[in-house]
Design an enzyme around this catalytic site. Structure first.
Site, PDB file in Angstrom:
ATOM      1  CE  LYS A  93      -3.180   2.802   2.652  1.00 54.96           C
ATOM      2  NZ  LYS A  93      -3.765   3.069   3.997  1.00 54.96           N
ATOM      3  N   GLY A 154      -8.090   9.033   9.687  1.00 55.37           N
ATOM      4  CA  GLY A 154      -8.406   9.177  11.105  1.00 55.37           C
ATOM      5  C   GLY A 154      -9.449  10.217  11.430  1.00 55.37           C
ATOM      6  CB  ALA A 181      -8.245   7.387   4.604  1.00 57.16           C
ATOM      7  N   GLY A 182     -10.864   7.745   6.400  1.00 51.93           N
ATOM      8  CA  GLY A 182     -11.979   8.638   6.710  1.00 51.93           C
ATOM      9  C   GLY A 182     -13.230   7.952   7.213  1.00 51.93           C
ATOM     10  CG  ASN A 203      -6.005   1.063  11.949  1.00 51.17           C
ATOM     11  OD1 ASN A 203      -4.796   0.981  11.755  1.00 51.17           O
ATOM     12  ND2 ASN A 203      -6.507   0.675  13.097  1.00 51.17           N
ATOM     13  CB  THR A 204      -8.865   5.619  13.226  1.00 51.20           C
ATOM     14  OG1 THR A 204      -7.561   5.793  12.674  1.00 51.20           O
ATOM     15  CG2 THR A 204      -8.981   6.445  14.494  1.00 51.20           C
TER      16      THR A 204
END
Length: 254
Positions: A93, A154, A181-182, A203-204
């Protein structure tokens, strides 16, 4: 079942392995998510030791190392080469960051790094914006997957530009696309799948949730729901009401 570089993956959910309260909770959340790919940051997890790498291997899914934290082509290429040796995979990635406040991709450096890595035998998953011209150049550079952001990493803001993401899906109908993301809520993940995306990387939203295991399960269900909705064929939105009960056969009062 998404297919990346000829490899079929069991689940459209790609889950990161950072920021969890403990390695044990990470492993529990990962299994609850039924994720098909584990993403790992070599630079940020590099000091975790062999125990961490054994834990990742024990998850039993393909590993996607990333170049998180890299700000130049040279950094990203060197990190990718180290990741290939450590994890024994050509997958990478590719992240090349321009700005630390937004973690926005440096799209010019990204295209250059993608070309160098593709020429070196890597199978590149580029973290990019939803810009059509940038994505076209990444494909020309050898990428066979695109990973546009939903919102800054994040931030939990969801899909900031659904129009752009929808346009990207329409413009590249045969390219595997991943919203990366986001994502902050299960509804965000479901929306990405409803747009026709092949997978979601997050992830977050799971790692920092009050209950990461429960949130991981919620994300899995949301992605399944969004995928089913896309296959089912949603009705088109309209400005005016449309009665759900037919008029034929109703009594006529004089």
């Amino acid at each position: 079942m998404p297919v990346f570089y000829g490899t079929a993956v069991e689940s459209p959910l790609m889950l990161g392995t950072a920021q969890y309260p403990s390695p044990a909770i990470m492993a529990q959340a990962f299994r609850a998510s039924r994720a098909g790919i584990a993403t790992v940051s070599l630079r940020r997890e590099g000091g975790a030791g062999q125990d961490f790498h054994n834990l990742i291997k024990d998850l039993g899914v393909p590993v996607l190392p990333n170049t998180a934290g890299c700000h130049s082509v040279r950094e990203a290429v060197t990190t990718a080469q180290m990741a290939r040796e450590l994890f024994e995979t050509p997958w990478i990635k590719l992240e090349v960051i321009r700005d630390d406040d937004t973690l926005c991709p440096d799209v010019i450096a990204l295209v250059e790094a993608a070309r160098l890595l593709s020429d070196d035998g890597f199978q590149v998953f580029p973290y990019c914006t939803e810009d059509l011209s940038v994505c076209g150049r990444l494909l020309d550079a050898g990428c066979q997957v695109l990973m546009p952001w939903g919102a800054p990493i994040g931030s939990g803001r969801g899909l900031n530009n659904p129009y752009g993401l929808r346009s990207l899906r329409a413009h590249f109908p045969d390219v595997p696309l991943v919203v990366d993301a986001g994502i902050g809520l299960p509804s965000h993940a479901a929306q990405a799948m409803e747009l026709g995306y092949d997978a979601v990387l997050l992830n977050t939203a799971v790692a920092k949730a009050g209950d990461p295991v429960a949130m991981a399960r919620a994300m899995a269900l949301a992605i399944e729901a969004g995928q089913l909705a896309r296959r089912a064929g949603a009705i088109e939105p309209r400005d005016m009401a449309a009665p759900s009960t037919p008029l034929f056969g109703m009594a006529v009062l004089g």
